[in-house]
Design an enzyme around this catalytic site. Sequence first.
Site, PDB file in Angstrom:
ATOM      1  N   ASP A 134     -23.612 -29.372  -3.626  1.00 43.17           N
ATOM      2  CA  ASP A 134     -22.975 -29.026  -2.351  1.00 43.17           C
ATOM      3  C   ASP A 134     -21.593 -28.431  -2.625  1.00 43.17           C
ATOM      4  O   ASP A 134     -20.743 -28.366  -1.742  1.00 43.17           O
ATOM      5  CB  ASP A 134     -22.847 -30.279  -1.473  1.00 43.17           C
ATOM      6  CG  ASP A 134     -22.533 -29.941  -0.024  1.00 43.17           C
ATOM      7  OD1 ASP A 134     -23.002 -28.891   0.465  1.00 43.17           O
ATOM      8  OD2 ASP A 134     -21.824 -30.730   0.638  1.00 43.17           O
ATOM      9  N   LYS A 174     -25.711 -25.047  -2.015  1.00 43.72           N
ATOM     10  CA  LYS A 174     -25.120 -24.407  -0.842  1.00 43.72           C
ATOM     11  C   LYS A 174     -24.916 -22.925  -1.115  1.00 43.72           C
ATOM     12  O   LYS A 174     -24.436 -22.535  -2.179  1.00 43.72           O
ATOM     13  CB  LYS A 174     -23.784 -25.052  -0.505  1.00 43.72           C
ATOM     14  CG  LYS A 174     -23.089 -24.444   0.716  1.00 43.72           C
ATOM     15  CD  LYS A 174     -21.682 -24.988   0.880  1.00 43.72           C
ATOM     16  CE  LYS A 174     -21.688 -26.438   1.271  1.00 43.72           C
ATOM     17  NZ  LYS A 174     -20.323 -26.961   1.497  1.00 43.72           N
TER      18      LYS A 174
END
Length: 220
Positions: A134, A174
């Site tokens: 992330d 991400k």
Amino acid sequence: MVAVSNRLKVKVKTAKYRKKSSTRWLSRQLNDPFVKMAHENGYRSRATFKIMEIDDKFHLFKMGKKVADIGAAPGGWSDVAVKRVGKGNVAAIDILDMKPIDGVHFKQVDFNLDEAKQFLYDSLNGKADVVISDIAPNTTGNQSLDHLQIMALVEQAFYFAVEVLRTGGAFVAKVRQGGTEATLLSEMKKRFSTVKHFKPESSRKESAETYVVAQGFKGE
């Protein structure tokens, strides 16, 4: 699906020495239902709900699976992973320090360094079944520059995953809205059986972030 409660919106006035951008950020935080839910449930961040949604859809985590979390701090994703795969099966890496999580191996190190890979192998007794990331750079406000920076990180995370994943493994990272760059997406499709993009409901609607989920690693 994560249930979201309806609440009255909190109005934030601009303080004398606070920038308008800071006021907007504060207002967004105070009125974000996922921020409130994270606080109420003792989660480390709203990002916890994102990995929950991703896993609920793609079924990445199973008890006994080995997970590597890149850019793990403050630990929201590792916290979910360890609950779903079991203690001792998650290795987390970040250049920032992170408060310990029971059952998670953590090392403060740049994941591009060889010692990061060695830490992973030692902690998980071999390669990982899932690599999650992330991680994202600080935004500049320049959309083109922000896109280039985040895609550079995604590419680094991808090649890290290629080195440390077991055959059949999965990779989640991400990316910016619009998906993965064509060249990198093509490389992912060569290495994985399926590659999909997914935007969790817990990701802010105005945010340009989305996630790439690659499954069925074919091996190096």
